[in-house]
Design an enzyme around this catalytic site. Structure first.
Site, PDB file in Angstrom:
ATOM      1  N   THR A 161      12.891   5.121  10.529  1.00 31.85           N
ATOM      2  CA  THR A 161      13.588   3.655  10.627  1.00 31.85           C
ATOM      3  C   THR A 161      13.810   2.198   9.926  1.00 31.85           C
ATOM      4  OG1 THR A 161      14.718   4.764  13.237  1.00 31.85           O
ATOM      5  CG2 THR A 161      15.246   3.162  12.649  1.00 31.85           C
TER       6      THR A 161
ATOM      7  N   SER B 167       5.426  -7.595  -1.269  1.00 28.43           N
ATOM      8  CA  SER B 167       4.787  -7.447   0.106  1.00 28.43           C
ATOM      9  C   SER B 167       5.108  -8.229   0.335  1.00 28.43           C
ATOM     10  CB  SER B 167       3.502  -6.350   0.214  1.00 28.43           C
ATOM     11  OG  SER B 167       2.761  -7.063   1.507  1.00 28.43           O
TER      12      SER B 167
ATOM     13  N   THR C 108       0.452  -0.732   0.397  1.00 30.90           N
ATOM     14  CA  THR C 108       0.065   0.021   0.265  1.00 30.90           C
ATOM     15  C   THR C 108       0.810   1.314  -0.211  1.00 30.90           C
ATOM     16  OG1 THR C 108      -1.488  -1.150   1.234  1.00 30.90           O
ATOM     17  CG2 THR C 108      -2.181   1.889   1.276  1.00 30.90           C
TER      18      THR C 108
ATOM     19  N   ASN D 207      -5.357  -9.698  -7.377  1.00 34.39           N
ATOM     20  CA  ASN D 207      -5.720 -10.614  -6.190  1.00 34.39           C
ATOM     21  C   ASN D 207      -6.797 -11.052  -6.222  1.00 34.39           C
ATOM     22  OD1 ASN D 207      -5.763  -7.542  -6.438  1.00 34.39           O
ATOM     23  ND2 ASN D 207      -6.754  -7.956  -5.058  1.00 34.39           N
TER      24      ASN D 207
ATOM     25  N   CYS E 102      -9.780  -6.375   1.075  1.00 35.56           N
ATOM     26  CA  CYS E 102      -9.961  -4.969   1.678  1.00 35.56           C
ATOM     27  C   CYS E 102     -11.828  -4.816   1.130  1.00 35.56           C
ATOM     28  CB  CYS E 102      -9.069  -3.655   0.427  1.00 35.56           C
ATOM     29  SG  CYS E 102      -7.789  -3.892   0.737  1.00 35.56           S
TER      30      CYS E 102
END
Ligand code: PMP
Length: 382
Positions: free
Chosen positions: A237, A199, A75, A152, A327
């Protein structure tokens, strides 16, 4: 663990963490406690671990390690590409985006480039229309072309190599979202795409970590600002354990792919689909004439019951299945993917998605088929 509770057929939504990935994560927590940006030895070690991971990913994808940016998942990677396209925006130049992209591409595209976003049509079979693309590229050059590697919802494999070739021919950059491809099919060659997203949690790595391969080092505009990490392309980070765990999962999947096990699983999928058609009159497989991922079956179920009831009944019987993209599940909007393929809202309302994993056994599919037949029988009686 998941197996004891439910037989899991929702790997396209997320896949359980592989033992190798879990081990790599724990090991990295112990071995690399420092912040990769810190000036001391612990910082340098963490930084070196990230560099090594970059090289390993670049080897799988066949690209320059320095073109890889670590992110929090697809995303973020997808938003970053659209943010870049909008920031670079040459007035009047469009971004062409396939109509079956994930919402993490379509929504930022519409929001950030409201007047410059043009949809690339898909064929009724669920595959991006490369002819349309080539014909239109010959007339106009958009700033960017976007088309994913595998969908997907339907599992339909997309002609990303042909899209890349067309883009190369006309000198247009190409962005490929390979989130559902990586780990199910070999990643080699994907690195040739100008932008590429992936991902970890889709292939046995942890959630919250992913990557973006992007071109033109030094010219990528950061979506997240406030730090010079990742060569100034993504502030924050870095998630060292997440990255190392993602690489462990990806390498494991790449080595499984090398063993030819995907062919057997594709055969199971064909058999399951055949049985499903025969035993459930009125059921239909979406995209059945196209090449699809070996793990994904999207079926329009017989009309008798709404799809959420199917999900609930199957859940009670011990099977985790989905209505499509995670989603979009839970709200009754027709799938934009099925709509783009020309399916009506009523047909879309009958769609169930079964997505297996490498660890799914043939018996699991057989048990799922039995459960589907049982639900269909009770539906018919009502
Ligand atoms: N793109 C595709 C094709 C996907 O399937 C998904 C996950 N459903 C995403 C992007 C978003 O991925 P993430 O969960 O890593 O944000």
């Amino acid at each position: 663990m998941l197996r004891n509770a439910l037989i899991y057929f929702d790997h396209n939504a997320t896949s359980p963490v592989l033992p190798e990935a879990r081990r790599a994560w724990l090991e990295a927590c112990d071995r690399f406690p420092g912040n990769p940006s810190s000036p001391h030895r612990l910082g340098s070690r963490a930084e070196a671990a990230l560099s090594e991971a970059r090289a390993r990913l670049a080897t799988i994808l066949a690209c320059d390690p320095m073109d890889i940016v670590w992110t929090s998942g697809a995303t973020e990677s997808n938003n970053m590409v659209l943010y870049n396209a909008a920031a670079a925006g040459s007035p009047g130049r469009e971004v062409w985006v396939s109509s079956i992209e994930h919402p993490s591409i379509l929504e930022p595209c519409r929001a950030l480039l409201p007047d410059a976003c043009r949809l690339i049509p898909v064929r009724p079979s669920g595959v991006v229309d490369v002819e349309w693309l080539t014909e239109n590229l010959a007339r106009t050059r958009p700033a960017l072309v976007i088309a994913l590697a595998a969908n997907n919802e339907t599992g339909v494999i997309q002609p990303w190599k042909a899209v890349l070739e067309a883009c190369r021919r006309f000198g247009v950059p190409y962005f490929c979202d390979a989130t559902q491809w990586i780990g199910k099919l070999h990643g080699s060659g994907l690195g040739a795409c100008d932008f590429l997203s992936g991902s970890a949690h889709k292939f046995g790595g942890p959630r919250g970590v992913g990557f973006l391969k992007c071109p033109e080092r030094g010219r990528t505009v950061a979506l997240l600002r406030g730090g010079s990490q990742e060569d100034g392309r993504r502030a924050g980070t870095e998630n060292v354990p997440g990255v190392l765990s993602m690489l462990a999962a990806m390498e494991r999947r790449e080595s499984t792919l090398g063993s030819g096990e995907a062919a057997a699983r594709l055969q199971w999928r064909f058999e399951v689909e055949q049985e499903l058609r025969e035993s459930l009159p009125g059921a239909r497989i979406v995209g059945e004439q196209e090449e699809r991922l070996w793990n994904t079956v999207m079926a329009l179920m017989p009309e008798a019951d709404c799809r959420h009831r199917w999900v609930v009944k199957l859940d009670k019987m011990g099977f985790a299945v989905s209505t499509g993209s995670a989603c979009a599940s839970g709200k009754e909007e027709a799938s934009h993917v099925l709509k783009a393929m020309g399916l009506s809202a009523a047909e879309s309302g009958r769609a169930l998605r079964f997505s297996s994993g490498w660890e799914t056994r043939k018996e699991d599919w057989e048990q799922l088929l039995e459960a589907l037949q049982k639900v269909a029988r009770t539906n018919r009686k009502r």
